[in-house]
Write a protein that holds these residues in place. Structure first.
Motif, PDB file in Angstrom:
ATOM      1  N   PHE A  33      -2.000  60.387 -26.743  1.00 41.45           N
ATOM      2  CA  PHE A  33      -1.529  59.094 -26.233  1.00 41.45           C
ATOM      3  C   PHE A  33      -1.302  59.122 -24.730  1.00 41.45           C
ATOM      4  CE2 PHE A  33      -0.007  58.582 -30.674  1.00 41.45           C
ATOM      5  CZ  PHE A  33      -0.968  57.657 -30.994  1.00 41.45           C
ATOM      6  N   GLN A  34      -0.833  60.278 -24.249  1.00 42.82           N
ATOM      7  CA  GLN A  34      -0.553  60.342 -22.809  1.00 42.82           C
ATOM      8  C   GLN A  34      -1.823  60.531 -21.990  1.00 42.82           C
ATOM      9  OE1 GLN A  34       2.123  63.620 -22.936  1.00 42.82           O
ATOM     10  NE2 GLN A  34       3.878  62.370 -23.536  1.00 42.82           N
ATOM     11  N   GLY A  35      -2.960  60.649 -22.687  1.00 45.11           N
ATOM     12  CA  GLY A  35      -4.218  60.808 -21.960  1.00 45.11           C
ATOM     13  C   GLY A  35      -4.417  62.224 -21.458  1.00 45.11           C
ATOM     14  N   ARG A  36      -3.580  63.158 -21.932  1.00 47.80           N
ATOM     15  CA  ARG A  36      -3.798  64.551 -21.506  1.00 47.80           C
ATOM     16  C   ARG A  36      -4.926  65.167 -22.324  1.00 47.80           C
ATOM     17  NH1 ARG A  36       2.161  66.413 -22.175  1.00 47.80           N
ATOM     18  NH2 ARG A  36       1.393  68.494 -21.670  1.00 47.80           N
ATOM     19  N   LEU A  37      -5.167  64.647 -23.485  1.00 46.97           N
ATOM     20  CA  LEU A  37      -6.356  64.995 -24.255  1.00 46.97           C
ATOM     21  C   LEU A  37      -7.178  63.716 -24.352  1.00 46.97           C
ATOM     22  CD1 LEU A  37      -4.837  67.004 -27.261  1.00 46.97           C
ATOM     23  CD2 LEU A  37      -6.111  67.913 -25.328  1.00 46.97           C
ATOM     24  N   VAL A  38      -8.412  63.761 -23.941  1.00 49.71           N
ATOM     25  CA  VAL A  38      -9.197  62.527 -23.921  1.00 49.71           C
ATOM     26  C   VAL A  38     -10.335  62.613 -24.942  1.00 49.71           C
ATOM     27  CG1 VAL A  38      -8.641  61.955 -21.538  1.00 49.71           C
ATOM     28  CG2 VAL A  38     -10.650  63.357 -22.043  1.00 49.71           C
ATOM     29  N   PRO A  39     -10.885  61.433 -25.330  1.00 53.35           N
ATOM     30  CA  PRO A  39     -11.957  61.441 -26.319  1.00 53.35           C
ATOM     31  C   PRO A  39     -13.048  62.444 -25.953  1.00 53.35           C
ATOM     32  CG  PRO A  39     -11.286  59.198 -25.846  1.00 53.35           C
ATOM     33  CD  PRO A  39     -10.503  60.076 -24.935  1.00 53.35           C
ATOM     34  N   GLY A  40     -13.446  63.236 -26.921  1.00 55.41           N
ATOM     35  CA  GLY A  40     -14.500  64.217 -26.689  1.00 55.41           C
ATOM     36  C   GLY A  40     -13.967  65.610 -26.399  1.00 55.41           C
ATOM     37  N   ASP A  41     -12.694  65.740 -25.998  1.00 49.61           N
ATOM     38  CA  ASP A  41     -12.145  67.081 -25.740  1.00 49.61           C
ATOM     39  C   ASP A  41     -12.189  67.918 -27.015  1.00 49.61           C
ATOM     40  OD1 ASP A  41     -11.574  66.676 -23.141  1.00 49.61           O
ATOM     41  OD2 ASP A  41      -9.389  66.596 -23.355  1.00 49.61           O
ATOM     42  N   GLN A  66      -4.352  65.704 -41.027  1.00 52.86           N
ATOM     43  CA  GLN A  66      -3.663  64.416 -40.866  1.00 52.86           C
ATOM     44  C   GLN A  66      -4.204  63.654 -39.648  1.00 52.86           C
ATOM     45  OE1 GLN A  66       0.627  64.390 -40.862  1.00 52.86           O
ATOM     46  NE2 GLN A  66       0.678  62.223 -40.310  1.00 52.86           N
ATOM     47  N   LEU A  67      -4.395  64.366 -38.541  1.00 54.14           N
ATOM     48  CA  LEU A  67      -4.905  63.683 -37.337  1.00 54.14           C
ATOM     49  C   LEU A  67      -6.309  63.136 -37.591  1.00 54.14           C
ATOM     50  CD1 LEU A  67      -3.662  66.200 -34.609  1.00 54.14           C
ATOM     51  CD2 LEU A  67      -2.889  63.837 -34.899  1.00 54.14           C
ATOM     52  N   ALA A  68      -7.079  63.870 -38.398  1.00 50.74           N
ATOM     53  CA  ALA A  68      -8.437  63.384 -38.705  1.00 50.74           C
ATOM     54  C   ALA A  68      -8.353  62.151 -39.595  1.00 50.74           C
ATOM     55  CB  ALA A  68      -9.241  64.489 -39.388  1.00 50.74           C
ATOM     56  N   ALA A  69      -7.440  62.199 -40.600  1.00 44.06           N
ATOM     57  CA  ALA A  69      -7.315  61.040 -41.499  1.00 44.06           C
ATOM     58  C   ALA A  69      -6.867  59.812 -40.722  1.00 44.06           C
ATOM     59  CB  ALA A  69      -6.310  61.353 -42.604  1.00 44.06           C
ATOM     60  N   GLU A  70      -6.103  60.016 -39.684  1.00 41.39           N
ATOM     61  CA  GLU A  70      -5.607  58.887 -38.900  1.00 41.39           C
ATOM     62  C   GLU A  70      -6.588  58.449 -37.823  1.00 41.39           C
ATOM     63  OE1 GLU A  70      -0.899  59.980 -39.458  1.00 41.39           O
ATOM     64  OE2 GLU A  70      -1.731  59.925 -37.463  1.00 41.39           O
ATOM     65  N   GLY A  71      -7.690  59.187 -37.689  1.00 44.25           N
ATOM     66  CA  GLY A  71      -8.723  58.765 -36.736  1.00 44.25           C
ATOM     67  C   GLY A  71      -8.513  59.280 -35.324  1.00 44.25           C
ATOM     68  N   PHE A  72      -7.559  60.193 -35.120  1.00 38.90           N
ATOM     69  CA  PHE A  72      -7.345  60.725 -33.772  1.00 38.90           C
ATOM     70  C   PHE A  72      -8.394  61.776 -33.400  1.00 38.90           C
ATOM     71  CE2 PHE A  72      -2.846  59.596 -34.683  1.00 38.90           C
ATOM     72  CZ  PHE A  72      -2.705  58.686 -33.655  1.00 38.90           C
ATOM     73  N   ILE A  73      -8.760  62.577 -34.394  1.00 43.30           N
ATOM     74  CA  ILE A  73      -9.695  63.661 -34.085  1.00 43.30           C
ATOM     75  C   ILE A  73     -10.831  63.643 -35.100  1.00 43.30           C
ATOM     76  CG2 ILE A  73      -7.886  65.145 -33.106  1.00 43.30           C
ATOM     77  CD1 ILE A  73      -7.927  66.779 -35.660  1.00 43.30           C
ATOM     78  N   GLU A  74     -11.869  64.385 -34.764  1.00 39.35           N
ATOM     79  CA  GLU A  74     -13.014  64.460 -35.672  1.00 39.35           C
ATOM     80  C   GLU A  74     -13.295  65.942 -35.896  1.00 39.35           C
ATOM     81  OE1 GLU A  74     -16.753  61.601 -35.667  1.00 39.35           O
ATOM     82  OE2 GLU A  74     -16.860  63.132 -34.135  1.00 39.35           O
ATOM     83  N   HIS A  84     -11.282  62.277 -31.126  1.00 37.46           N
ATOM     84  CA  HIS A  84     -12.316  61.359 -31.618  1.00 37.46           C
ATOM     85  C   HIS A  84     -13.015  60.644 -30.464  1.00 37.46           C
ATOM     86  CE1 HIS A  84     -14.449  58.610 -34.112  1.00 37.46           C
ATOM     87  NE2 HIS A  84     -13.937  59.175 -35.205  1.00 37.46           N
ATOM     88  N   PRO A  85     -14.345  60.731 -30.394  1.00 39.48           N
ATOM     89  CA  PRO A  85     -15.047  60.147 -29.247  1.00 39.48           C
ATOM     90  C   PRO A  85     -14.870  58.632 -29.143  1.00 39.48           C
ATOM     91  CG  PRO A  85     -16.580  61.229 -30.764  1.00 39.48           C
ATOM     92  CD  PRO A  85     -15.217  61.406 -31.348  1.00 39.48           C
ATOM     93  N   GLN A  86     -14.578  57.973 -30.270  1.00 42.15           N
ATOM     94  CA  GLN A  86     -14.454  56.512 -30.193  1.00 42.15           C
ATOM     95  C   GLN A  86     -13.010  56.014 -29.973  1.00 42.15           C
ATOM     96  OE1 GLN A  86     -17.079  56.355 -33.260  1.00 42.15           O
ATOM     97  NE2 GLN A  86     -18.378  56.563 -31.445  1.00 42.15           N
ATOM     98  N   LEU A  87     -12.113  56.959 -29.731  1.00 38.66           N
ATOM     99  CA  LEU A  87     -10.721  56.550 -29.552  1.00 38.66           C
ATOM    100  C   LEU A  87     -10.581  55.822 -28.212  1.00 38.66           C
ATOM    101  CD1 LEU A  87      -8.259  57.140 -31.343  1.00 38.66           C
ATOM    102  CD2 LEU A  87      -7.699  58.995 -29.792  1.00 38.66           C
ATOM    103  N   PRO A  88     -10.029  54.582 -28.219  1.00 35.66           N
ATOM    104  CA  PRO A  88      -9.927  53.900 -26.920  1.00 35.66           C
ATOM    105  C   PRO A  88      -8.895  54.570 -26.029  1.00 35.66           C
ATOM    106  CG  PRO A  88      -9.102  52.502 -28.708  1.00 35.66           C
ATOM    107  CD  PRO A  88      -9.548  53.785 -29.332  1.00 35.66           C
ATOM    108  N   LEU A  89      -9.142  54.535 -24.712  1.00 39.70           N
ATOM    109  CA  LEU A  89      -8.140  55.062 -23.779  1.00 39.70           C
ATOM    110  C   LEU A  89      -7.005  54.067 -23.685  1.00 39.70           C
ATOM    111  CD1 LEU A  89     -10.393  56.485 -20.961  1.00 39.70           C
ATOM    112  CD2 LEU A  89      -8.873  57.767 -22.469  1.00 39.70           C
ATOM    113  N   LEU A  90      -5.812  54.599 -23.597  1.00 34.05           N
ATOM    114  CA  LEU A  90      -4.651  53.724 -23.661  1.00 34.05           C
ATOM    115  C   LEU A  90      -4.224  53.263 -22.275  1.00 34.05           C
ATOM    116  CD1 LEU A  90      -2.888  52.759 -25.916  1.00 34.05           C
ATOM    117  CD2 LEU A  90      -1.382  54.665 -25.481  1.00 34.05           C
TER     118      LEU A  90
END
Ligand SMILES: Cc1ncc(COP(=O)(O)O)c(C=O)c1O
Length: 484
Positions: A33-41, A66-74, A84-90
């Protein structure tokens, strides 16, 4: 792909495995959420992370699942684990815009437009009969640990300090217990100072309406949606704008691009009444939308305790800081509705205004009942009760679905989500007439069309299953089938 650096990640070692798991979940989701990990990392492999943190690999795997089920990571087989590459930047809000001044409650409109249902005026419910089986939202009162409750009541009732006035914001030990619970169970960012104890979620909604809304204002509402919020938010001359659902959750595509609305009411963790759950990435999109348009979100987290197979997604409120979110919850489902206890979590700069208004509207909430509730939570009874009720409601939910398959096949379509205390049975019928017929035989489902704001509401029945026992469920569904 860049490899995420987690060198600064540290867990408190003194606590047990589930607590380690929730710490790790919190730490990783916060970095996203804080953008310290960004989509694709790329995240470290579970084995390595477990070794670096000196914790069990199963703990890491559970968090990744759990993070995968919630769509945060792949989790990509043989490639690794990625944000997750499709996670929008906040987007980050500046300071929230509205700083309402306390104003006295406004007089109700003579005939508020929402009161006119599509098929004529809504009939007021018969309040005396609301505890009949199938009443939506009513918990299983027979399963409540009354002896324990009475013991605590007895323990608190002779405390003189509880017989006088207490602060309007709420009994401090209860606010502390609520803040601890919300932080650990719902990911809400809050200190006890931000919690305002209310007389149910209903009062929380009324306070929000009185503080935020003026004649002519606009409020966006999920449609279908909770009638109690409509009643509270309509206040004189407010325009309620329905936002339809898609796949049983708020349709983010239908949120207006430009809006004058001050508030958006939603139930992201279990849409009421249709049951859909906003995914992590939808949550981020919704927050971005609200931040960009200066809209406050009312997050009604009314029954997140009853997700049967998965931990519920973290609340919107905790995903960014500061969040333009007014978070509310209730003990009506988790304990019992007659207690009339709920809570609001608001940003620190709004606490004074809310407390002052509550003081004007109703004064304190019973200090005695707040003290009993605080002790009930502190002694661990709340946690135990929730665990038991989750199992019980899951069992009833499965049983009800089985009954629907047996008796209602071809008549009604159950909208089943693995959570909550009610089931929606959809069907294009005169649902108010069916609900009235069911009431004649002692069952109180609600007509789905009563939850609709628009011209052509969805129809069917909202069937509360938590309070009914197995034989009541069976008889009720058979009665419904007999109506044809
Ligand atoms: C969507 C929703 N929010 C909140 C509540 C709780 O309201 P209260 O705390 O006023 O009993 C309910 C209860 O039915 C509900 O369905």
């Amino acid at each position: 792909m860049p490899q995420a650096r987690l060198d600064d990640l540290q867990l408190h070692r003194s606590i047990d495995a589930p607590a380690l798991q929730s710490q790790l979940y919190q730490a990783l989701s916060e970095r996203i959420f804080q953008g310290r990990l960004v989509p694709g990392d790329r995240l470290p492999a579970s084995r390595r992370l477990a070794r670096d943190l000196n914790i069990g690999r199963n703990t890491v795997l559970a968090v990744y699942d759990q993070l995968a089920a919630e769509g945060f990571i792949e989790q990509q087989p043989r490639r690794g684990v990625f944000v997750h590459p499709q996670l929008p930047l906040l987007k980050r809000p500046e300071t929230p815009r509205v700083t309402p001044a306390v104003s006295p409650p406004k007089p109700p409109a003579v005939t508020p437009p929402w009161l006119k249902g599509p098929d004529g005026p809504m009939t007021p419910p018969d309040w005396n009969e609301r505890n009949a089986p199938f009443t939506p939202g009513l918990p299983d009162l027979n399963a409540f640990p009354l002896r324990t409750w009475n013991r605590l009541l007895h323990h608190q009732e002779s405390r003189r300090s509880l017989m006088g006035y207490d602060g309007h914001q709420g009994f401090p030990p209860l606010r502390r217990a609520i803040a601890d619970y919300l932080r650990s169970a719902r990911g809400v960012r809050c200190e006890p100072e931000q919690v305002i104890v209310t007389q149910g979620a209903q009062q929380a909604l009324s306070l929000i309406a009185a503080l935020f809304l003026d004649r002519g204002d606009r409020v966006l509402m999920e449609d279908p949606g909770y009638r109690g919020s409509r009643y509270a938010l309509h206040t004189a001359g407010v325009m309620l704008e329905p936002i339809p659902l898609k796949d049983e959750v708020l349709d983010l595509e239908r949120l207006p691009d430009t809006t004058e609305a001050k508030l958006l009411y939603c139930t992201p963790t279990h849409q009421y009444p249709m049951g859909g759950i906003l995914t992590a990435s939808q949550r981020l999109r919704l927050l971005n939308w609200a931040v960009e348009r200066d809209v406050w979100i009312i997050e009604d987290d009314y029954d997140s305790e009853f997700h049967f197979y998965q931990k519920p997604f973290a609340a919107l409120q905790g995903l960014i800081d500061p969040a333009p979110v007014l978070y509310l919850g209730s003990f009506s489902k988790t304990l019992f509705p007659g207690l009339r206890l709920g809570y609001l979590v608001v940003p620190p700069h709004l606490v004074g205004a809310f407390t002052q208004l509550k003081r004007i509207q109703t004064g304190e909430t019973s200090p005695l009942l707040q003290a009993v509730t605080a002790e009930f939570i502190e002694e661990g009874h709340f946690h135990r009760h929730l665990r038991r009720m989750r199992q019980l409601y899951q069992h009833k939910w499965e049983h009800l679905q089985w009954l629907c398959e047996q008796y209602l096949e071809g008549l009604y379509t159950p909208i089943a989500q693995s959570a909550g205390m009610h089931l929606v049975l959809e069907r294009d019928v005169d649902d108010r007439a069916v609900a009235a017929r069911m009431a004649e035989v002692g069952y109180r489902p609600l007509a789905l069309s009563e939850y609709g704001l628009g011209e052509s509401p969805r129809r069917g029945l909202v069937v509360g299953f938590a309070s009914a026992d197995e034989s009541e469920l069976q008889t009720g569904i058979q009665r419904l089938a007999q109506l044809g």
